[in-house]
Design a protein around this motif. Structure first.
Motif, mmCIF file in Angstrom:
data_model
loop_
_atom_site.group_PDB
_atom_site.id
_atom_site.type_symbol
_atom_site.label_atom_id
_atom_site.label_comp_id
_atom_site.label_asym_id
_atom_site.label_seq_id
_atom_site.Cartn_x
_atom_site.Cartn_y
_atom_site.Cartn_z
ATOM 1 N N THR A 71 0.812 -1.220 0.000
ATOM 2 C CA THR A 71 0.000 0.000 0.000
ATOM 3 C C THR A 71 0.841 1.263 0.000
ATOM 4 N N GLY A 72 1.759 1.370 0.971
ATOM 5 C CA GLY A 72 2.575 2.577 1.094
ATOM 6 C C GLY A 72 3.414 2.837 -0.146
ATOM 7 N N MET B 231 2.742 1.862 -3.209
ATOM 8 C CA MET B 231 1.860 2.255 -4.308
ATOM 9 C C MET B 231 1.373 3.695 -4.153
ATOM 10 N N ILE B 232 1.016 4.085 -2.948
ATOM 11 C CA ILE B 232 0.538 5.453 -2.723
ATOM 12 C C ILE B 232 1.647 6.460 -2.968
ATOM 13 N N ALA B 233 2.846 6.175 -2.484
ATOM 14 C CA ALA B 233 3.977 7.087 -2.695
ATOM 15 C C ALA B 233 4.306 7.216 -4.180
ATOM 16 N N HIS C 246 2.163 6.799 -6.646
ATOM 17 C CA HIS C 246 1.056 7.508 -7.295
ATOM 18 C C HIS C 246 1.091 9.005 -6.989
ATOM 19 N N VAL C 247 1.346 9.359 -5.736
ATOM 20 C CA VAL C 247 1.271 10.760 -5.328
ATOM 21 C C VAL C 247 2.517 11.549 -5.704
ATOM 22 N N VAL D 177 5.426 6.882 5.163
ATOM 23 C CA VAL D 177 4.628 7.537 4.115
ATOM 24 C C VAL D 177 4.111 8.882 4.621
ATOM 25 N N TRP E 87 -2.469 12.701 4.672
ATOM 26 C CA TRP E 87 -3.553 11.841 4.189
ATOM 27 C C TRP E 87 -3.031 10.583 3.519
ATOM 28 N N ALA E 88 -1.857 10.690 2.927
ATOM 29 C CA ALA E 88 -1.240 9.489 2.354
ATOM 30 C C ALA E 88 -0.893 8.500 3.465
ATOM 31 N N SER F 84 -4.180 7.022 4.886
ATOM 32 C CA SER F 84 -4.735 6.059 3.920
ATOM 33 C C SER F 84 -3.956 4.747 3.959
ATOM 34 N N THR F 85 -2.639 4.853 4.041
ATOM 35 C CA THR F 85 -1.801 3.657 4.110
ATOM 36 C C THR F 85 -2.133 2.834 5.346
#
Length: 209
Positions: free
Chosen positions: A20-21, A23-25, A27-28, A46, A53-54, A57-58
């Motif tokens: 998750t972390g 992928m979010i990093a 993407h953002v 993250v 918020w990242a 969310s993670t």
């Protein structure tokens, strides 16, 4: 039944392994979170590097990675508590050693919280409260995580009449999570461990330049 259990176990690992972390990093900010901050692809790092918020969310998604497999196991195998325990443990191991990132994952705090929230909600709530208090007092996620890992097994044994198998699983997983924090413990002893807000301050400084 064997087919059902096999599918549940495989699903637990694959879901727990979702990075998750990372992928979010990506993407953002378009970065590999493992190359920044502490190098850990978990919620705390993250939060420091990518943003509030990242990080939140993670944490929430990583928690669901543990919560969902246990709930599914209890739904499809209601008479076999060991299946729920196994699925929870495998989801945590998947997070720690994810197949998607060459078996380099996080420390398992959020995913473990999700597993234990499904198995023993009251002890988990108490452990989470201890986590929040420790982070508020000392400003370091690692201290809160380690404290929660100590509080949770104690509460599991003392509150709720849980099966011995669950209590032993909680103790083993908590010990594993603490072991994954050994680098943090070394940094704490050397007074080099990052505070919760350190990354956020650096982000703001960079944004204001």
């Amino acid at each position: 039944m064997i087919t059902t259990i096999t599918i549940l176990v495989l699903f637990s690992y694959l879901l727990g392994s979702v990075p998750t972390g990372y992928m979010i990093a990506k993407h953002v900010m378009g970065i590999d979170i493992r190359q920044h901050g502490s190098g850990n692809p978990g919620a705390a790092n993250v939060y420091r590097i990518v943003g509030k918020w990242a990080g939140i969310s993670t944490f929430l998604i990583d928690g669901l990675k543990g919560f969902i497999p246990v709930c599914l196991a209890r739904h499809f195998c209601p008479d076999n508590y060991w299946v729920a325990i196994a699925c929870g443990v495998i989801a945590i191991l998947g997070h720690m050693w994810t197949i998607y990132l060459k078996f380099r994952g996080g420390k398992g705090v959020a995913t473990s919280a999700g597993v234990f929230a499904a198995l023993l909600p009251i002890p988990t709530a108490i452990a989470f409260a201890s986590f929040v208090v420790c982070v508020a007092l000392w400003g370091r996620i690692s201290i809160g995580s380690i404290c929660a890992c100590v509080v949770l097994p104690v509460c599991s044994f003392l509150i709720g009449n849980h099966p011995l198998s669950v209590n032993l699983m909680v103790t083993a997983v908590s010990a594993l999570v603490i072991y994954k924090h050994v680098p943090n413990i070394k940094r704490l002893l050397q007074q080099k461990e990052l505070k919760f807000e350190d990354g956020a301050k650096k982000r703001k400084e960079n944004e204001n330049k």
